[in-house]
Design an enzyme around this catalytic site. Sequence first.
Site, PDB file in Angstrom:
ATOM      1  N   TYR A   1       8.283 -12.023   8.709  1.00  0.00           N
ATOM      2  CA  TYR A   1       7.525 -10.764   8.710  1.00  0.00           C
ATOM      3  C   TYR A   1       6.230 -10.966   9.505  1.00  0.00           C
ATOM      4  O   TYR A   1       5.884 -10.164  10.384  1.00  0.00           O
ATOM      5  CB  TYR A   1       7.205 -10.322   7.285  1.00  0.00           C
ATOM      6  CG  TYR A   1       6.348  -9.085   7.226  1.00  0.00           C
ATOM      7  CD1 TYR A   1       6.911  -7.832   7.403  1.00  0.00           C
ATOM      8  CD2 TYR A   1       4.967  -9.165   7.023  1.00  0.00           C
ATOM      9  CE1 TYR A   1       6.127  -6.680   7.378  1.00  0.00           C
ATOM     10  CE2 TYR A   1       4.187  -8.029   7.001  1.00  0.00           C
ATOM     11  CZ  TYR A   1       4.764  -6.790   7.173  1.00  0.00           C
ATOM     12  OH  TYR A   1       3.978  -5.664   7.162  1.00  0.00           O
ATOM     13  N   SER A   2       5.511 -12.034   9.199  1.00  0.00           N
ATOM     14  CA  SER A   2       4.260 -12.316   9.903  1.00  0.00           C
ATOM     15  C   SER A   2       4.505 -12.480  11.398  1.00  0.00           C
ATOM     16  O   SER A   2       3.752 -11.954  12.227  1.00  0.00           O
ATOM     17  CB  SER A   2       3.603 -13.578   9.337  1.00  0.00           C
ATOM     18  OG  SER A   2       3.188 -13.389   8.003  1.00  0.00           O
ATOM     19  N   ALA A   3       5.572 -13.201  11.748  1.00  0.00           N
ATOM     20  CA  ALA A   3       5.882 -13.439  13.162  1.00  0.00           C
ATOM     21  C   ALA A   3       6.229 -12.135  13.875  1.00  0.00           C
ATOM     22  O   ALA A   3       5.829 -11.915  15.033  1.00  0.00           O
ATOM     23  CB  ALA A   3       7.027 -14.434  13.286  1.00  0.00           C
ATOM     24  N   SER A   4       6.954 -11.243  13.181  1.00  0.00           N
ATOM     25  CA  SER A   4       7.329  -9.974  13.816  1.00  0.00           C
ATOM     26  C   SER A   4       6.099  -9.114  14.078  1.00  0.00           C
ATOM     27  O   SER A   4       6.019  -8.423  15.110  1.00  0.00           O
ATOM     28  CB  SER A   4       8.341  -9.218  12.942  1.00  0.00           C
ATOM     29  OG  SER A   4       7.744  -8.723  11.748  1.00  0.00           O
ATOM     30  N   LYS A   5       5.131  -9.149  13.177  1.00  0.00           N
ATOM     31  CA  LYS A   5       3.920  -8.361  13.362  1.00  0.00           C
ATOM     32  C   LYS A   5       2.995  -8.989  14.411  1.00  0.00           C
ATOM     33  O   LYS A   5       2.307  -8.269  15.161  1.00  0.00           O
ATOM     34  CB  LYS A   5       3.186  -8.195  12.029  1.00  0.00           C
ATOM     35  CG  LYS A   5       3.942  -7.319  11.027  1.00  0.00           C
ATOM     36  CD  LYS A   5       4.225  -5.927  11.574  1.00  0.00           C
ATOM     37  CE  LYS A   5       4.792  -4.995  10.509  1.00  0.00           C
ATOM     38  NZ  LYS A   5       5.033  -3.631  11.042  1.00  0.00           N
TER      39      LYS A   5
ATOM     40  N   SER B   1       0.928  -2.580  12.704  1.00  0.00           N
ATOM     41  CA  SER B   1       1.137  -4.023  12.578  1.00  0.00           C
ATOM     42  C   SER B   1       0.733  -4.429  11.166  1.00  0.00           C
ATOM     43  O   SER B   1       1.014  -3.717  10.203  1.00  0.00           O
ATOM     44  CB  SER B   1       0.322  -4.740  13.655  1.00  0.00           C
ATOM     45  OG  SER B   1       0.434  -6.140  13.545  1.00  0.00           O
TER      46      SER B   1
ATOM     47  N   SER C   1       9.661   9.075   7.036  1.00  0.00           N
ATOM     48  CA  SER C   1      10.197   9.721   5.837  1.00  0.00           C
ATOM     49  C   SER C   1       9.597   9.190   4.537  1.00  0.00           C
ATOM     50  O   SER C   1       9.840   9.751   3.464  1.00  0.00           O
ATOM     51  CB  SER C   1      11.724   9.555   5.791  1.00  0.00           C
ATOM     52  OG  SER C   1      12.076   8.181   5.689  1.00  0.00           O
ATOM     53  N   SER C   2       8.810   8.119   4.618  1.00  0.00           N
ATOM     54  CA  SER C   2       8.220   7.555   3.401  1.00  0.00           C
ATOM     55  C   SER C   2       6.996   6.713   3.748  1.00  0.00           C
ATOM     56  O   SER C   2       6.738   6.414   4.917  1.00  0.00           O
ATOM     57  CB  SER C   2       9.250   6.671   2.658  1.00  0.00           C
ATOM     58  OG  SER C   2       9.632   5.574   3.467  1.00  0.00           O
ATOM     59  N   GLY C   3       6.257   6.329   2.705  1.00  0.00           N
ATOM     60  CA  GLY C   3       5.144   5.393   2.857  1.00  0.00           C
ATOM     61  C   GLY C   3       4.098   5.825   3.873  1.00  0.00           C
ATOM     62  O   GLY C   3       3.696   6.991   3.947  1.00  0.00           O
TER      63      GLY C   3
ATOM     64  N   ASP D   1      18.320   5.475  13.917  1.00  0.00           N
ATOM     65  CA  ASP D   1      17.902   4.134  13.508  1.00  0.00           C
ATOM     66  C   ASP D   1      17.159   3.513  14.682  1.00  0.00           C
ATOM     67  O   ASP D   1      17.682   3.491  15.810  1.00  0.00           O
ATOM     68  CB  ASP D   1      19.144   3.301  13.149  1.00  0.00           C
ATOM     69  CG  ASP D   1      18.801   1.951  12.525  1.00  0.00           C
ATOM     70  OD1 ASP D   1      17.785   1.347  12.939  1.00  0.00           O
ATOM     71  OD2 ASP D   1      19.549   1.497  11.652  1.00  0.00           O
TER      72      ASP D   1
END
Length: 261
Positions: A140-144, A126, A10-12, A47
């Site tokens: 954030y880095s770890a999740s990617k 990623s 829906s965005s970006g 979600d």
Amino acid sequence: MKTVVITGGSSGIGLKTAEIFRDNGYTVFEISRRENSTPGVIHMSADVTDNDALTSVFSQIAERTGNKIDTLVCCAGMGVSGAVEFLSDSETRRQFDVNFFGTVNAVRAALPYMRKANGGRIICVSSVAAVYAIPFQAYYSASKAAVNAFTDALTNEVRPFGIEVCSVMPGDIKTGFTAARRKTAEGDTEYGGRISKAVAAMEKDEMGGMEPVSVARAVFNAAERKHMKPLVTVGAQYKALVCLSRVFSHKTAVRIVGKLY
């Protein structure tokens, strides 16, 4: 007509990706929490952290397309910034719930249809931050990084079914992601102002970064290749940085990032 399902559409980056697939003749379904009235794109509300809701949505999509899901693009994501020592458990878990487990949920929901069809494409968005972990954006880095490891393992699991998997790693992108980041400056005094300084530098880089359509084009091109590459970096300077990460010692790479932030 080919079908693509896009989470976070829906965005970006997700929205631009939906538009590019639409403009190239795909039937496009986008899954997000927010209503979306993009012409030529079919919105489905869910979600990505709600596994049951996501499974139900994919079932509805499969029913509408005759069990045909050619491509899945996982774009849903969010950012949390702050010091590891001070970020709350709820914020750090939310980071992984959306970025990593949201990706996992979408992939698991799509795989049965792709496996039965003996083919499909899965593309997970990623980040270069998976390679160069950013201070005060550790989760954030770890999740990617987790997304990259997940796609590498998945590649070998699903290859016998004709399913190909790819991670697309953008660098700094100018989107609403920056304003939506969940920030905490708790501990900034103890850390000598480095938290707020590092986050301000990140946000400046993001707002001066590439347009999201650049990533969308890379995602579409990856999907259209005869055989997908397991890892695609977007942007010449970021491609160079990722290549250099294989040349530098790990110690050197970590130090370089530390000096930047």
